[in-house]
Design a protein around this motif. Structure first.
Motif, PDB file in Angstrom:
ATOM      1  N   GLU A   4     -14.413 -79.251 -83.468  1.00 61.75           N
ATOM      2  CA  GLU A   4     -14.062 -79.055 -84.871  1.00 61.75           C
ATOM      3  C   GLU A   4     -13.236 -77.786 -84.995  1.00 61.75           C
ATOM      4  OE1 GLU A   4     -16.416 -78.086 -88.888  1.00 61.75           O
ATOM      5  OE2 GLU A   4     -17.019 -79.943 -87.882  1.00 61.75           O
ATOM      6  N   PHE A   5     -12.088 -77.885 -85.702  1.00 66.38           N
ATOM      7  CA  PHE A   5     -11.193 -76.740 -85.833  1.00 66.38           C
ATOM      8  C   PHE A   5     -11.700 -75.786 -86.905  1.00 66.38           C
ATOM      9  CE2 PHE A   5      -7.614 -74.420 -87.587  1.00 66.38           C
ATOM     10  CZ  PHE A   5      -7.080 -73.884 -86.432  1.00 66.38           C
ATOM     11  N   SER A   6     -11.701 -74.492 -86.576  1.00 62.98           N
ATOM     12  CA  SER A   6     -12.066 -73.453 -87.523  1.00 62.98           C
ATOM     13  C   SER A   6     -11.332 -72.177 -87.145  1.00 62.98           C
ATOM     14  CB  SER A   6     -13.577 -73.217 -87.518  1.00 62.98           C
ATOM     15  OG  SER A   6     -13.906 -72.243 -88.472  1.00 62.98           O
ATOM     16  N   TYR A   7     -10.704 -71.552 -88.135  1.00 61.66           N
ATOM     17  CA  TYR A   7      -9.945 -70.324 -87.893  1.00 61.66           C
ATOM     18  C   TYR A   7     -10.132 -69.404 -89.091  1.00 61.66           C
ATOM     19  CZ  TYR A   7      -5.949 -67.231 -87.081  1.00 61.66           C
ATOM     20  OH  TYR A   7      -5.155 -66.131 -86.880  1.00 61.66           O
ATOM     21  N   THR A   8     -10.399 -68.145 -88.831  1.00 59.58           N
ATOM     22  CA  THR A   8     -10.555 -67.135 -89.879  1.00 59.58           C
ATOM     23  C   THR A   8      -9.835 -65.869 -89.450  1.00 59.58           C
ATOM     24  OG1 THR A   8     -12.719 -68.040 -90.463  1.00 59.58           O
ATOM     25  CG2 THR A   8     -12.211 -65.834 -91.263  1.00 59.58           C
ATOM     26  N   THR A   9      -9.107 -65.281 -90.380  1.00 58.79           N
ATOM     27  CA  THR A   9      -8.420 -64.020 -90.115  1.00 58.79           C
ATOM     28  C   THR A   9      -8.273 -63.262 -91.428  1.00 58.79           C
ATOM     29  OG1 THR A   9      -6.498 -63.005 -89.032  1.00 58.79           O
ATOM     30  CG2 THR A   9      -6.076 -64.908 -90.437  1.00 58.79           C
ATOM     31  N   THR A  10      -7.833 -62.035 -91.335  1.00 62.04           N
ATOM     32  CA  THR A  10      -7.567 -61.246 -92.539  1.00 62.04           C
ATOM     33  C   THR A  10      -6.157 -60.670 -92.450  1.00 62.04           C
ATOM     34  OG1 THR A  10      -8.506 -59.237 -91.571  1.00 62.04           O
ATOM     35  CG2 THR A  10      -9.976 -60.594 -92.894  1.00 62.04           C
ATOM     36  N   TYR A  11      -5.561 -60.462 -93.613  1.00 63.34           N
ATOM     37  CA  TYR A  11      -4.255 -59.807 -93.687  1.00 63.34           C
ATOM     38  C   TYR A  11      -4.178 -59.025 -94.995  1.00 63.34           C
ATOM     39  CZ  TYR A  11      -2.899 -63.900 -96.504  1.00 63.34           C
ATOM     40  OH  TYR A  11      -2.834 -64.892 -97.450  1.00 63.34           O
ATOM     41  N   LEU A  12      -3.189 -58.160 -95.083  1.00 60.24           N
ATOM     42  CA  LEU A  12      -3.035 -57.268 -96.221  1.00 60.24           C
ATOM     43  C   LEU A  12      -1.874 -57.729 -97.095  1.00 60.24           C
ATOM     44  CD1 LEU A  12      -4.355 -54.602 -97.160  1.00 60.24           C
ATOM     45  CD2 LEU A  12      -2.540 -53.403 -95.964  1.00 60.24           C
ATOM     46  N   LEU A  13      -2.068 -57.705 -98.397  1.00 58.14           N
ATOM     47  CA  LEU A  13      -0.990 -58.028 -99.337  1.00 58.14           C
ATOM     48  C   LEU A  13      -0.154 -56.762 -99.570  1.00 58.14           C
ATOM     49  CD1 LEU A  13      -2.875 -60.217-101.968  1.00 58.14           C
ATOM     50  CD2 LEU A  13      -1.365 -60.970-100.136  1.00 58.14           C
ATOM     51  N   ASP A  14       0.737 -56.496 -98.629  1.00 57.95           N
ATOM     52  CA  ASP A  14       1.574 -55.297 -98.699  1.00 57.95           C
ATOM     53  C   ASP A  14       3.024 -55.670 -99.004  1.00 57.95           C
ATOM     54  OD1 ASP A  14       2.244 -56.489 -96.327  1.00 57.95           O
ATOM     55  OD2 ASP A  14       1.847 -54.737 -95.072  1.00 57.95           O
ATOM     56  N   LYS A  15       3.877 -54.662 -99.055  1.00 52.15           N
ATOM     57  CA  LYS A  15       5.276 -54.882 -99.403  1.00 52.15           C
ATOM     58  C   LYS A  15       5.946 -55.853 -98.436  1.00 52.15           C
ATOM     59  CE  LYS A  15       9.566 -52.412-100.333  1.00 52.15           C
ATOM     60  NZ  LYS A  15      10.213 -51.091-100.404  1.00 52.15           N
ATOM     61  N   LYS A  16       5.682 -55.710 -97.157  1.00 49.72           N
ATOM     62  CA  LYS A  16       6.272 -56.596 -96.150  1.00 49.72           C
ATOM     63  C   LYS A  16       5.878 -58.054 -96.417  1.00 49.72           C
ATOM     64  CE  LYS A  16       6.187 -57.541 -91.226  1.00 49.72           C
ATOM     65  NZ  LYS A  16       5.483 -57.313 -89.983  1.00 49.72           N
ATOM     66  N   HIS A  17       4.612 -58.277 -96.730  1.00 43.91           N
ATOM     67  CA  HIS A  17       4.143 -59.635 -97.012  1.00 43.91           C
ATOM     68  C   HIS A  17       4.816 -60.198 -98.258  1.00 43.91           C
ATOM     69  CE1 HIS A  17       1.459 -63.078 -97.275  1.00 43.91           C
ATOM     70  NE2 HIS A  17       1.364 -62.813 -98.569  1.00 43.91           N
ATOM     71  N   PHE A  18       4.916 -59.400 -99.320  1.00 44.25           N
ATOM     72  CA  PHE A  18       5.523 -59.878-100.560  1.00 44.25           C
ATOM     73  C   PHE A  18       7.002 -60.200-100.377  1.00 44.25           C
ATOM     74  CE2 PHE A  18       2.010 -57.440-102.792  1.00 44.25           C
ATOM     75  CZ  PHE A  18       1.301 -58.577-103.121  1.00 44.25           C
ATOM     76  N   ILE A  19       7.724 -59.384 -99.609  1.00 46.17           N
ATOM     77  CA  ILE A  19       9.142 -59.660 -99.358  1.00 46.17           C
ATOM     78  C   ILE A  19       9.290 -60.969 -98.592  1.00 46.17           C
ATOM     79  CG2 ILE A  19      11.161 -58.889 -98.035  1.00 46.17           C
ATOM     80  CD1 ILE A  19      10.391 -56.002 -98.833  1.00 46.17           C
TER      81      ILE A  19
END
Length: 162
Positions: A4-19
């Motif tokens: 069964e596929f399962s994936y979890t991660t975290t990331y930040l909503l920063d300027k680079k992400h918004f661009i």
């Protein structure tokens, strides 16, 4: 027994992400069609200034609104990114969960969830994925995904664009 596929991660909503989000979901260059409303307002304002006896302040106001609209189209990327950076969600951490049932991006400020059973529209871009169901739309960058997660999302993709 199937894995069964399962994936979890975290990331930040920063300027680079918004661009990246803006560039991949909206595009970078405005077209002539994007300037139509501005052109109409400038022409109407100029026509009223030159050809009518209407209050000149109102005519110049319409003309100025047309110029302002043209500037907002030209600088739409910067304006959109600035608004996102001023929002309360800016610089917050997002936990991305992808499994056999759903894809969810949890943060303190919201939890957009797309269940695979609902057949969301999944569009691949150069740098990530746009996932949409009705009015709800979310962008997921490849930079926060493993190769397995990219392959799993690709298996659900409606189309690969750009």
């Amino acid at each position: 027994m199937a894995h069964e596929f399962s994936y979890t991660t975290t990331y930040l909503l920063d300027k680079k992400h918004f661009i990246e989000c803006f560039e991949q979901s909206v595009g970078d260059k405005p077209t002539l069609r994007d300037y139509q409303k501005a052109a109409v307002m400038v022409l109407v304002g100029a026509g009223l200034v030159l050809l009518s006896d209407i209050n000149p302040y109102a005519s110049w106001f319409i003309f100025a609104l047309g110029v302002l609209e043209a500037l907002s189209v030209y600088y739409r990327k910067g304006w959109w990114v600035a608004r996102q950076l001023l929002s309360r969600a800016a610089n917050s951490e997002v936990t991305l969960i992808i499994n056999e049932e759903l894809i969810c991006a949890k943060s303190f400020y919201g939890e957009p969830t797309f269940e695979w059973a609902d057949n969301p529209v999944v569009i691949g871009t150069d740098k990530g994925w746009i996932i949409q169901r009705g009015e709800l739309k979310n962008y997921i960058s490849n930079s926060c995904l493993s190769e397995d997660a990219k392959s799993y999302i690709a298996s659900h993709a409606s189309e690969i664009s750009r």
